[in-house]
Enzyme design. Structure first.
Site, PDB file in Angstrom:
ATOM      1  N   TYR A  32       8.661  47.634 -29.291  1.00  0.00           N
ATOM      2  CA  TYR A  32       7.705  47.222 -30.319  1.00  0.00           C
ATOM      3  C   TYR A  32       8.382  47.292 -31.687  1.00  0.00           C
ATOM      4  CZ  TYR A  32       3.257  45.619 -31.850  1.00  0.00           C
ATOM      5  OH  TYR A  32       2.255  44.817 -32.358  1.00  0.00           O
ATOM      6  N   GLY A  36      12.523  48.822 -39.266  1.00  0.00           N
ATOM      7  CA  GLY A  36      13.417  49.976 -39.121  1.00  0.00           C
ATOM      8  C   GLY A  36      14.365  49.787 -37.939  1.00  0.00           C
ATOM      9  N   HIS A  37      13.808  49.328 -36.807  1.00  0.00           N
ATOM     10  CA  HIS A  37      14.651  49.068 -35.630  1.00  0.00           C
ATOM     11  C   HIS A  37      15.692  47.988 -35.942  1.00  0.00           C
ATOM     12  CE1 HIS A  37      10.917  50.419 -33.299  1.00  0.00           C
ATOM     13  NE2 HIS A  37      11.853  51.268 -32.923  1.00  0.00           N
ATOM     14  N   GLN A  61       8.620  62.512 -23.033  1.00  0.00           N
ATOM     15  CA  GLN A  61       8.482  63.012 -24.395  1.00  0.00           C
ATOM     16  C   GLN A  61       7.047  62.934 -24.909  1.00  0.00           C
ATOM     17  OE1 GLN A  61      11.354  59.913 -25.908  1.00  0.00           O
ATOM     18  NE2 GLN A  61      10.040  59.942 -27.707  1.00  0.00           N
ATOM     19  N   ASP A 150      12.566  60.024 -38.256  1.00  0.00           N
ATOM     20  CA  ASP A 150      12.409  61.099 -37.266  1.00  0.00           C
ATOM     21  C   ASP A 150      13.518  62.125 -37.534  1.00  0.00           C
ATOM     22  OD1 ASP A 150      10.316  60.003 -35.190  1.00  0.00           O
ATOM     23  OD2 ASP A 150      11.604  58.338 -35.735  1.00  0.00           O
ATOM     24  N   SER A 186       6.211  52.056 -35.227  1.00  0.00           N
ATOM     25  CA  SER A 186       5.459  51.251 -34.254  1.00  0.00           C
ATOM     26  C   SER A 186       3.991  51.685 -34.256  1.00  0.00           C
ATOM     27  CB  SER A 186       6.048  51.437 -32.854  1.00  0.00           C
ATOM     28  OG  SER A 186       7.408  51.093 -32.868  1.00  0.00           O
TER      29      SER A 186
HETATM   30  O1  PAF Z   1      12.793  57.475 -31.584  1.00  0.00           O
HETATM   31  C1  PAF Z   1      12.499  56.946 -30.483  1.00  0.00           C
HETATM   32  O2  PAF Z   1      12.092  55.775 -30.411  1.00  0.00           O
HETATM   33  C2  PAF Z   1      12.617  57.767 -29.220  1.00  0.00           C
HETATM   34  O3  PAF Z   1      12.298  59.096 -29.448  1.00  0.00           O
HETATM   35  C3  PAF Z   1      13.989  57.646 -28.533  1.00  0.00           C
HETATM   36  C4  PAF Z   1      15.101  58.180 -29.411  1.00  0.00           C
HETATM   37  C5  PAF Z   1      14.268  56.182 -28.199  1.00  0.00           C
HETATM   38  C6  PAF Z   1      13.991  58.444 -27.232  1.00  0.00           C
HETATM   39  O4  PAF Z   1      13.025  57.989 -26.355  1.00  0.00           O
END
Ligand code: PAF
Length: 290
Positions: A32, A36-37, A61, A150, A186
């Site tokens: 998504y 930033g991505h 997670q 993050d 996202s």
């Molecule tokens: O930051 C994220 O999107 C997630 O925590 C990661 C690093 C892809 C691990 O699932």
């Protein structure tokens, strides 16, 4: 762009590229995509010849009652955006590929995972460290890139890579913000228009932190109280934590006299958002977020 679902196939392709002397850059994501991505992907292009991006919504997670089931997904759109950002390989493994039946191995980084987000999300960083360790083993990149939004995740990953002697460079990339200051995420998709407006109080509070430190504030408690007051005035926002701490150890500081992390997590309606900045005493003058 090659799209690969199998670990075996990905390894074969990467082995072949490496044998041609190609440097591999890696951006792990849960899909998504937002700006930033895309910045991470473009930045990866600057660091490497072949850019690998993974999309995997990692179940380990997410805690019980968190947003695993409703986490936003749009693979078709992500594919188009990845092609536009110059990604060479999109790795989209299934849950069974990543965690086959009988899976029992986890990576636990202690101490720095008990504070900030770790307090309210027990097990979250165990899941993150585990999947990132697996992905780094699968992709074996020269460099892997993570967003500084993050911050705690970045610190945890750097520590894991150092403690486990993993042969990869970890690069932290500045948070990308919307024009009005909202950190891209996202999860912003969940915000109703009024909540989207209310969420701006987070970046506003971080800007206030820069101003206060710029004007000579060195007391973390006084700084935190001022920030908490402006966040508290926003009815749609419920503060989870606002911590003033050392950027590496994440331990609270007694005095703001060197680079200091201001990290915040808050609920805006039913959406949990995080943001942070680093204040730099003596260097502050513009009030800009870093
Ligand atoms: O930051 C994220 O999107 C997630 O925590 C990661 C690093 C892809 C691990 O699932």
């Amino acid at each position: 762009m090659l799209e690969i679902n199998s670990i075996k196939e990905l390894r074969a392709v990467i082995r072949s590229e490496r044998s041609k002397g190609k440097k591999i850059g890696f951006v792990p994501t849960m899909g998504y995509f937002h700006g930033g991505h895309l910045t991470l992907m473009r930045e990866a292009k600057q660091h490497a010849d072949i850019v690998v991006v993974s999309i995997f919504i990692n179940p380990t997670q997410f805690g019980p009652g968190e947003d695993l089931d409703k986490y936003p997904r749009d693979l078709e759109r992500d594919r188009r955006l990845a092609i536009g950002a110059g990604v060479d390989i999109l790795f989209v493994p299934s849950e069974a590929e990543m965690y086959p039946g009988g899976y029992v191995t986890y990576v636990e980084v202690t101490g720095i995972t008990d504070v900030l987000c770790g307090k309210s999300r027990p097990g979250h960083f165990r899941g993150v460290a585990t999947v990132v360790a697996k992905l780094l083993n699968i992709v074996s990149p020269d460099v892997a890139l993570f967003g500084k939004k993050d911050w705690q995740q970045l610190v945890v990953i750097k520590k894991m890579v150092s403690d486990l002697n993993m042969d990869v460079e970890i690069a932290g990339i500045s948070t990308v913000r919307e024009a009005d200051g909202l950190a891209m995420s996202s999860r912003n998709k969940y915000l109703a228009p009024g909540e989207r407006e209310a969420a701006l109080v987070l970046s506003k509070s971080l800007r206030l932190a820069h101003d206060m430190v710029g004007y000579g504030e060195t007391d973390p408690a006084r700084l935190a109280a001022s920030l908490e007051k402006i966040i508290g005035a926003e009815k749609l926002v419920k503060l989870e934590y606002l911590d003033v701490c050392d950027p590496d150890s994440l331990a609270p500081v007694d005095k703001i006299e060197t680079d200091t992390l201001i990290a915040v997590a808050a609920w805006v309606g039913s959406t949990r958002l995080i943001d942070n900045t680093i204040v730099r005493p003596h260097l502050e003058n513009s009030g800009g977020l870093v």
